[in-house]
Write an enzyme that holds these catalytic residues in place. Sequence first.
Site, PDB file in Angstrom:
ATOM      1  N   SER A 160       0.851  -1.252  -0.032  1.00 52.48           N
ATOM      2  CA  SER A 160       0.069   0.007   0.161  1.00 52.48           C
ATOM      3  C   SER A 160       0.924   1.386  -0.045  1.00 52.48           C
ATOM      4  CB  SER A 160      -1.007  -0.071   1.116  1.00 52.48           C
ATOM      5  OG  SER A 160      -2.234   0.743   0.933  1.00 52.48           O
ATOM      6  N   ASP A 416      -8.609  -5.971  -5.580  1.00 52.44           N
ATOM      7  CA  ASP A 416      -7.983  -4.692  -4.615  1.00 52.44           C
ATOM      8  C   ASP A 416      -8.495  -3.392  -5.320  1.00 52.44           C
ATOM      9  OD1 ASP A 416      -6.773  -2.964  -2.885  1.00 52.44           O
ATOM     10  OD2 ASP A 416      -4.882  -3.219  -3.691  1.00 52.44           O
ATOM     11  N   HIS A 441      -6.102  -6.588  -1.339  1.00 52.91           N
ATOM     12  CA  HIS A 441      -5.048  -5.686  -1.068  1.00 52.91           C
ATOM     13  C   HIS A 441      -3.518  -6.267  -0.528  1.00 52.91           C
ATOM     14  CE1 HIS A 441      -3.869  -1.465  -0.768  1.00 52.91           C
ATOM     15  NE2 HIS A 441      -3.794  -1.238   0.569  1.00 52.91           N
TER      16      HIS A 441
END
Length: 478
Positions: A160, A416, A441
Amino acid sequence: MNWYELSLVSKLFAILQYFSFICGHSVPYKELFVDQHVDHFNFVSFGQHTFKERYLVQDQWWKPGVGPIFFYTGNEGPIDTFWDNTGFVFDIAPEFNALVVFAEHRFYGKSLPFGNQSFSHPYIGLLSIEQALGDYAVLLTTLTQELNATSCPVITFGGSYGGMLSAYIRFKYPNLVAGSIAASAPIYLLAADSKRDFFWEDVTKDFNAVSPKCVDIIKKAFVQMDVTSTKPGGLKQLSTTFGLCKPMTSNTDYRHFLGWIRNAFTYLAMMDYPYPTSFMGNLPGYPVKVACGMILNTTDALHGLAQASAIFYNGTSHPCFDIWSDFIECADPTGCGLGFDSMAWDFQACTEVHLPAGSNNLTDMFPVLPFTDEIRNQYCQKKWGVAPRDLWSQAQYWANNIKSASNIVFSNGELDPWHRGGVIKPPNPSVGVIMIEGGAHHLDLRGKNKDDPSSVIAARDQEKAFIKKWISEYRAST
Ligand SMILES: *[C@@H]1O[C@H](CO)[C@@H](O)[C@H](O)[C@H]1NC(C)=O
Ligand SMILES: *[C@@H]1O[C@H](CO)[C@@H](O)[C@H](O)[C@H]1NC(C)=O
Ligand SMILES: *[C@@H]1O[C@H](CO)[C@@H](O)[C@H](O)[C@H]1NC(C)=O
Ligand SMILES: *[C@@H]1O[C@H](CO)[C@@H](O)[C@H](O)[C@H]1NC(C)=O
Ligand SMILES: *[C@@H]1O[C@H](CO)[C@@H](O)[C@H](O)[C@H]1NC(C)=O
């Protein structure tokens, strides 16, 4: 501290490590701190002042002075959270004889440059990607010198925003970093003219893939809510249905409530892992499927929506929900977290990190909750007295012009909702790109699990192969 005290401390650590090991919570670590200048780029203003940056270390697999250093570039939260949810690094560290280091991002967790004052002017201005990367560069330099490891290759990892940092540290400090795994890293969002309208559309797609009827009922529920909210006693009725601790009384409450529901769906989609997790909230395996199961299994659309929202918030507040403490509205429509973390991330979203736009009930199933560049500018001026500098971010962090990048793997999960902000096509052969079918994710960064889809097993194998190649190239060149 003298030597005797030090040895007591390390004994204490050993005992603590043993306990955290037998409890089976996670791989044990040593918690350490390094002195960092609060401002790496100004020798006058705060330049003299230092703070303690936290980092976590596990050296049980390391071949001292020889094995590589696996370095996690911490993101927007306490570093132990990422330690506990990045099992991939520990799964592969033994065969690489690697030293594992996780560094905490300044302004998060225990790494507050001015303690609890950090979030006010002028201190908050010391929060930037540049400064955080500077911290990591200094830590790597200090650590490798202390450990006689200056010739050990460093491989960075991150997911991320941490994945963005993992790529950026290779962009900015190729002298220190031999290669990077950047998982679910939406770096293209930092192009000033990036498309930002994909996020809620892709959350919706995840629910649609489970059942189009589920999406229909969710849409119907939001319409029904709007109708109910304007009736006398309607807000109170909705509050009861959703199990709120305190009945809503105003339009402001209602708007926040819509954001609170949307936020639950965001996390159900992002954390749509094949098995139960407690990363951001306590979620069951395949939470999107679980949510749709509840929604389809009730005759009342509103109850279905309430149950689905409760899946996410169950872990954070119960028996009733406080929408104001569960969810904070900020410059990131996908959520800023809670507490000090939320302030730091809000500031980052107001300065360098330009995030997705709002929902529109056109390409997505959510109510119209807009978030445009104009709204962002106004919000950021009012909240922090700053204006975002999108061109600076684009120039500084390359945005979608990454032809000169090398030795990075960008992985993305098909499920995601962030993946359309990520690198989907390799800019050159030294950059790997992996799309993980059925992956949410940064699923690839999690530890191996019997319920892993074959796509993520293959992705991890590819990542390992890249790491091996980078290490052998590094060794051949030194
Ligand atoms: C700083 O804030 C945290 C969280 O609100 C609190 O637990 C802590 O006691 C505060 N520390 C100081 C020194 O005020
Ligand atoms: C590093 O090398 C120096 C000189 O050989 C030695 O004195 C020191 O103990 C070593 N440090 C570590 C952590 O191995
Ligand atoms: C979403 O759009 C549809 C179609 O225009 C409309 O009927 C519905 O009322 C809208 N829903 C909300 C919650 O605004
Ligand atoms: C559906 O609802 C029934 C009755 O409330 C319940 O027994 C059943 O477990 C529910 N199924 C799912 C998949 O939630
Ligand atoms: C909420 O959490 C409790 C305790 O962790 C659990 O028993 C319950 O099944 C959860 N409810 C939902 C809707 O997930």
